[in-house]
Design an enzyme around this catalytic site. Structure first.
Site, PDB file in Angstrom:
ATOM      1  N   GLY A 118       0.791  -1.233   0.000  1.00 51.71           N
ATOM      2  CA  GLY A 118       0.000   0.000   0.000  1.00 51.71           C
ATOM      3  C   GLY A 118       0.818   1.275   0.000  1.00 51.71           C
TER       4      GLY A 118
ATOM      5  N   TRP B 280       2.477   2.920  -2.379  1.00 50.22           N
ATOM      6  CA  TRP B 280       2.211   3.892  -3.461  1.00 50.22           C
ATOM      7  C   TRP B 280       0.869   4.586  -3.249  1.00 50.22           C
ATOM      8  CZ3 TRP B 280       4.169   2.735  -9.093  1.00 50.22           C
ATOM      9  CH2 TRP B 280       5.569   2.530  -9.061  1.00 50.22           C
TER      10      TRP B 280
ATOM     11  N   ASP C 124      -4.088  -5.920  -5.971  1.00 46.26           N
ATOM     12  CA  ASP C 124      -2.928  -6.802  -5.779  1.00 46.26           C
ATOM     13  C   ASP C 124      -3.392  -8.233  -5.530  1.00 46.26           C
ATOM     14  OD1 ASP C 124       0.269  -5.969  -5.018  1.00 46.26           O
ATOM     15  OD2 ASP C 124      -0.348  -8.030  -4.544  1.00 46.26           O
TER      16      ASP C 124
ATOM     17  N   ASP D 203      -5.714 -11.462  -9.108  1.00 46.17           N
ATOM     18  CA  ASP D 203      -4.697 -11.506 -10.151  1.00 46.17           C
ATOM     19  C   ASP D 203      -5.137 -10.610 -11.312  1.00 46.17           C
ATOM     20  OD1 ASP D 203      -3.014 -12.115 -12.247  1.00 46.17           O
ATOM     21  OD2 ASP D 203      -3.099 -14.286 -11.927  1.00 46.17           O
TER      22      ASP D 203
ATOM     23  N   ASP E 295       3.462  -1.075 -10.286  1.00 43.26           N
ATOM     24  CA  ASP E 295       4.722  -1.539  -9.677  1.00 43.26           C
ATOM     25  C   ASP E 295       4.711  -3.065  -9.645  1.00 43.26           C
ATOM     26  OD1 ASP E 295       7.199  -1.104  -8.444  1.00 43.26           O
ATOM     27  OD2 ASP E 295       6.348  -0.962  -6.426  1.00 43.26           O
TER      28      ASP E 295
ATOM     29  N   LYS F  38       6.771  -0.072 -13.810  1.00 43.57           N
ATOM     30  CA  LYS F  38       8.084  -0.677 -13.541  1.00 43.57           C
ATOM     31  C   LYS F  38       8.399  -1.671 -14.652  1.00 43.57           C
ATOM     32  CE  LYS F  38       8.641  -3.495  -9.913  1.00 43.57           C
ATOM     33  NZ  LYS F  38       8.797  -3.587  -8.447  1.00 43.57           N
TER      34      LYS F  38
END
Ligand code: SAM
Length: 179
Positions: free
Chosen positions: A34, A36, A54, A70, A95, A135
């Site tokens: 958590g 970000w 997530d 997912d 990320d 990312k």
């Protein structure tokens, strides 16, 4: 303080690229634990709508919608679209990274798939002029993916935050001006 050290990477990127002006809605993919989401709340307090997603659960953050699941599964993707309810997004963050096996032949395609799906989600949900921070790991498929991002945004910068370990292959693509 933040829940995760990774928070400082986003804080640094957001400041450098002035990402947090005028944000109404933000989606954070790969949000656990958590950090970000906390950075968005803190640095962009006017943001009304924040969704984190997530595989792993998180400790609830007040004012943050959270979906556990997912991102690559159709069901979870649909759940996200349902929560958005046609709302368009100003900033899509990702990320996401799979649990790395250490064998790049296996890890790299999995990393690229997550990035590709995040970009697909951008196409479906971003406002014109919107931004995307993702990312990426340097390696097979990296250059092609950066080209794909460039097709969709006015400006794309590959950036390695000071708070990212120098030896890791991780970098961030910071894309602004969604076309
Ligand atoms: N940005 C987060 C923070 O500041 O707290 C840290 C994110 S961590 C580096 C990467 C996350 O990506 C992990 O929590 C992992 O569970 C998540 N992840 C990996 N694959 C995923 C997938 N297919 N769907 C959703 N989340 C995924």
């Amino acid at each position: 303080g933040y829940r995760a050290r990774s928070a400082y990477k986003l804080a640094e990127i957001a400041e450098k690229f002035a990402l947090f002006a005028d944000l109404e809605a933000v989606v954070d993919l790969g949000a656990a634990p958590g950090g970000w989401c906390q950075v968005v709340q803190k640095m962009s307090p006017e943001t009304r709508f924040i969704v984190g997603l997530d595989l792993l659960p998180i400790e609830p953050i007040e004012g943050v919608h959270f979906i556990q699941g997912d991102f690559t599964s159709d069901e979870v993707y649909e759940q996200l679209l349902e929560l958005l309810n046609d709302r368009k997004i100003d900033l899509v963050l990702s990320d996401m990274a799979p649990n790395l096996s250490g064998m790049s032949a296996m890890d790299q395609p999995r990393c690229m798939l997550l990035a590709e799906m995040a970009l697909e989600f951008c196409q479906q949900s971003l406002k014109p002029g919107g931004s995307h921070v993702v990312k990426l790991f340097q390696g097979e498929g990296f250059d092609q993916h950066v080209q794909n991002i460039r097709q969709l945004f006015k400006k794309v910068v590959i950036y390695k935050p000071k708070s990212s370990r120098p030896r890791s292959r991780e970098v961030f693509a910071v894309a602004t001006g969604f076309k």
